[in-house]
Design a protein around this motif. Structure first.
Motif, PDB file in Angstrom:
ATOM      1  N   ARG A   1      28.128  -6.303   5.645  1.00  0.00           N
ATOM      2  CA  ARG A   1      26.872  -6.594   6.872  1.00  0.00           C
ATOM      3  C   ARG A   1      25.775  -5.287   5.950  1.00  0.00           C
ATOM      4  N   SER A   2      24.476  -6.339   6.335  1.00  0.00           N
ATOM      5  CA  SER A   2      23.928  -5.374   5.894  1.00  0.00           C
ATOM      6  C   SER A   2      22.266  -6.009   7.732  1.00  0.00           C
ATOM      7  N   ILE A   3      21.663  -4.537   8.261  1.00  0.00           N
ATOM      8  CA  ILE A   3      20.375  -5.166   8.794  1.00  0.00           C
ATOM      9  C   ILE A   3      19.074  -6.436   8.036  1.00  0.00           C
ATOM     10  N   ALA A   4      18.910  -5.651   7.091  1.00  0.00           N
ATOM     11  CA  ALA A   4      18.087  -6.492   6.060  1.00  0.00           C
ATOM     12  C   ALA A   4      17.980  -7.830   6.636  1.00  0.00           C
ATOM     13  N   HIS A   5      19.371  -8.708   6.813  1.00  0.00           N
ATOM     14  CA  HIS A   5      19.336  -9.631   5.829  1.00  0.00           C
ATOM     15  C   HIS A   5      20.501 -10.358   7.259  1.00  0.00           C
ATOM     16  N   THR A   6      20.593 -11.541   6.567  1.00  0.00           N
ATOM     17  CA  THR A   6      21.650 -12.418   7.879  1.00  0.00           C
ATOM     18  C   THR A   6      23.090 -12.218   6.720  1.00  0.00           C
ATOM     19  N   PRO A   7      24.226 -12.618   7.701  1.00  0.00           N
ATOM     20  CA  PRO A   7      25.490 -12.648   6.434  1.00  0.00           C
ATOM     21  C   PRO A   7      25.793 -13.822   6.149  1.00  0.00           C
ATOM     22  N   LEU A   8      26.046 -14.642   5.386  1.00  0.00           N
ATOM     23  CA  LEU A   8      26.800 -15.567   4.630  1.00  0.00           C
ATOM     24  C   LEU A   8      25.586 -16.272   3.506  1.00  0.00           C
ATOM     25  N   PHE A   9      24.367 -16.657   4.193  1.00  0.00           N
ATOM     26  CA  PHE A   9      23.710 -17.210   3.380  1.00  0.00           C
ATOM     27  C   PHE A   9      21.950 -15.961   3.709  1.00  0.00           C
ATOM     28  N   GLN A  10      20.962 -17.002   2.801  1.00  0.00           N
ATOM     29  CA  GLN A  10      19.618 -16.236   3.766  1.00  0.00           C
ATOM     30  C   GLN A  10      19.114 -17.355   3.575  1.00  0.00           C
ATOM     31  N   VAL A  11      19.297 -18.169   3.311  1.00  0.00           N
ATOM     32  CA  VAL A  11      17.787 -19.660   2.861  1.00  0.00           C
ATOM     33  C   VAL A  11      18.366 -20.243   4.161  1.00  0.00           C
ATOM     34  N   MET A  12      17.517 -21.269   4.615  1.00  0.00           N
ATOM     35  CA  MET A  12      17.704 -21.962   5.246  1.00  0.00           C
ATOM     36  C   MET A  12      17.216 -23.610   4.807  1.00  0.00           C
ATOM     37  N   PHE A  13      17.978 -24.684   5.423  1.00  0.00           N
ATOM     38  CA  PHE A  13      16.883 -26.220   5.288  1.00  0.00           C
ATOM     39  C   PHE A  13      17.528 -26.840   6.816  1.00  0.00           C
ATOM     40  N   ASN A  14      16.575 -27.468   7.311  1.00  0.00           N
ATOM     41  CA  ASN A  14      16.651 -28.115   8.622  1.00  0.00           C
ATOM     42  C   ASN A  14      15.828 -28.952   7.995  1.00  0.00           C
ATOM     43  N   TYR A  15      16.935 -30.595   8.373  1.00  0.00           N
ATOM     44  CA  TYR A  15      16.502 -31.684   8.417  1.00  0.00           C
ATOM     45  C   TYR A  15      17.060 -32.463  10.001  1.00  0.00           C
ATOM     46  N   GLY A  16      15.162 -32.865  10.034  1.00  0.00           N
ATOM     47  CA  GLY A  16      15.298 -33.905  11.292  1.00  0.00           C
ATOM     48  C   GLY A  16      13.793 -34.522  11.413  1.00  0.00           C
ATOM     49  N   ALA A  17      14.535 -35.634  12.547  1.00  0.00           N
ATOM     50  CA  ALA A  17      13.349 -36.397  13.478  1.00  0.00           C
ATOM     51  C   ALA A  17      12.551 -35.573  13.984  1.00  0.00           C
ATOM     52  N   GLU A  18      10.754 -35.889  13.907  1.00  0.00           N
ATOM     53  CA  GLU A  18      10.207 -35.928  14.248  1.00  0.00           C
ATOM     54  C   GLU A  18       9.942 -36.531  16.219  1.00  0.00           C
ATOM     55  N   PRO A  19       9.871 -35.797  17.401  1.00  0.00           N
ATOM     56  CA  PRO A  19      10.285 -36.709  18.692  1.00  0.00           C
ATOM     57  C   PRO A  19       9.125 -38.040  18.669  1.00  0.00           C
ATOM     58  N   ARG A  20      10.036 -39.153  19.350  1.00  0.00           N
ATOM     59  CA  ARG A  20       8.558 -40.640  18.845  1.00  0.00           C
ATOM     60  C   ARG A  20       7.648 -41.113  19.850  1.00  0.00           C
ATOM     61  N   SER A  21       7.948 -39.975  21.060  1.00  0.00           N
ATOM     62  CA  SER A  21       6.809 -40.206  22.253  1.00  0.00           C
ATOM     63  C   SER A  21       7.053 -38.861  21.907  1.00  0.00           C
ATOM     64  N   GLN A  22       5.364 -38.886  23.472  1.00  0.00           N
ATOM     65  CA  GLN A  22       5.024 -37.448  24.079  1.00  0.00           C
ATOM     66  C   GLN A  22       5.433 -37.314  25.021  1.00  0.00           C
ATOM     67  N   VAL A  23       6.381 -36.069  25.798  1.00  0.00           N
ATOM     68  CA  VAL A  23       7.098 -35.958  27.289  1.00  0.00           C
ATOM     69  C   VAL A  23       5.965 -36.226  28.409  1.00  0.00           C
ATOM     70  N   GLU A  24       6.326 -36.918  29.423  1.00  0.00           N
ATOM     71  CA  GLU A  24       5.518 -37.966  29.894  1.00  0.00           C
ATOM     72  C   GLU A  24       6.686 -36.852  31.674  1.00  0.00           C
ATOM     73  N   LEU A  25       5.440 -35.728  32.269  1.00  0.00           N
ATOM     74  CA  LEU A  25       6.272 -35.690  33.745  1.00  0.00           C
ATOM     75  C   LEU A  25       5.342 -36.012  34.697  1.00  0.00           C
ATOM     76  N   PRO A  26       6.213 -36.301  35.375  1.00  0.00           N
ATOM     77  CA  PRO A  26       4.246 -36.640  37.234  1.00  0.00           C
ATOM     78  C   PRO A  26       3.455 -35.046  37.019  1.00  0.00           C
ATOM     79  N   GLY A  27       2.829 -34.861  37.211  1.00  0.00           N
ATOM     80  CA  GLY A  27       1.324 -34.229  37.600  1.00  0.00           C
ATOM     81  C   GLY A  27       2.002 -32.381  36.487  1.00  0.00           C
ATOM     82  N   ILE A  28       2.257 -33.069  35.513  1.00  0.00           N
ATOM     83  CA  ILE A  28       2.201 -32.000  35.149  1.00  0.00           C
ATOM     84  C   ILE A  28       1.691 -32.647  33.441  1.00  0.00           C
ATOM     85  N   GLU A  29       0.778 -31.424  32.857  1.00  0.00           N
ATOM     86  CA  GLU A  29       0.676 -32.086  31.149  1.00  0.00           C
ATOM     87  C   GLU A  29       1.364 -31.068  30.105  1.00  0.00           C
ATOM     88  N   VAL A  30       1.647 -32.127  29.323  1.00  0.00           N
ATOM     89  CA  VAL A  30       2.787 -31.344  28.457  1.00  0.00           C
ATOM     90  C   VAL A  30       1.910 -31.721  27.107  1.00  0.00           C
TER      91      VAL A  30
END
Length: 181
Positions: free
Chosen positions: A108-137
């Motif tokens: 362990r080291s406080i300089a980096h995370t254990p087991l890996f130091q590189v992240m790969f994130n894959y996902g879909a962007e939200p398809r629609s804007q969130v709409e809430l009554p009386g609130i601007e998002v």
């Protein structure tokens, strides 16, 4: 067109677009580093149990995917390895990352995370804007000024295609290197 070509290549090798992009990222990392053995963190949804569906909260776990990239082998060999490792890792996606660290007991080291130091994130962007009554998002963009990993590649998918964002530790990478990546 690029997304369609990626999908075609993926289908030819029995893989998903995610797997193909992860394998390409592993090849890129190997080209910039001196190591042939690359470990990348991949976040996965943690709502795989029926009893967690009604709960509110952030249910994400991190898988560690090891890629033994070899300069002499074709990309298709690495893609097959990534496909097999992702299928195997998904079978154990319920094991919390903290438990994995506890069992493996890496140095362990406080300089980096254990087991890996590189992240790969894959996902879909939200398809629609969130709409809430009386609130601007609205969506806020901008960084926090800190990074959790040495390097992180976020790939999002929307109607226009693929969008990539690279986050990096400025004490390890200069802007020119990050731009080339």
């Amino acid at each position: 067109g690029l997304a369609d070509a990626l999908d075609q290549r993926s289908r030819e090798h029995g893989a998903t677009r995610f797997m193909t992009l992860l394998a390409a990222f592993g090849t890129l990392l190997q080209g910039y580093g001196a190591q042939d053995d690359v470990r990348v963190g991949v976040p996965v949804a943690g709502r795989d149990r029926l009893e967690t569906e009604p709960l509110i909260g952030f249910f994400v776990n991190t898988l560690v995917v090891r890629m033994a990239t070899r300069r002499t082998e074709p990309f298709s060999a690495l893609l097959a390895e990534v496909r097999d490792r992702m299928v195997g890792a998904q079978a154990h996606a319920g094991v919390p990352f903290a438990k994995l660290v506890e069992l493996l007991q890496p140095q362990r080291s406080i300089a980096h995370t254990p087991l890996f130091q590189v992240m790969f994130n894959y996902g879909a962007e939200p398809r629609s804007q969130v709409e809430l009554p009386g609130i601007e998002v609205s969506t806020l963009s901008g960084g926090t000024g800190t990074v959790q990993f040495d390097l992180s590649l976020d790939v999002s998918v929307n109607e226009a295609g693929l969008k990539l964002a690279l986050t990096y530790a400025t004490d390890l990478f200069d802007p020119a290197t990050a731009s080339r990546l």
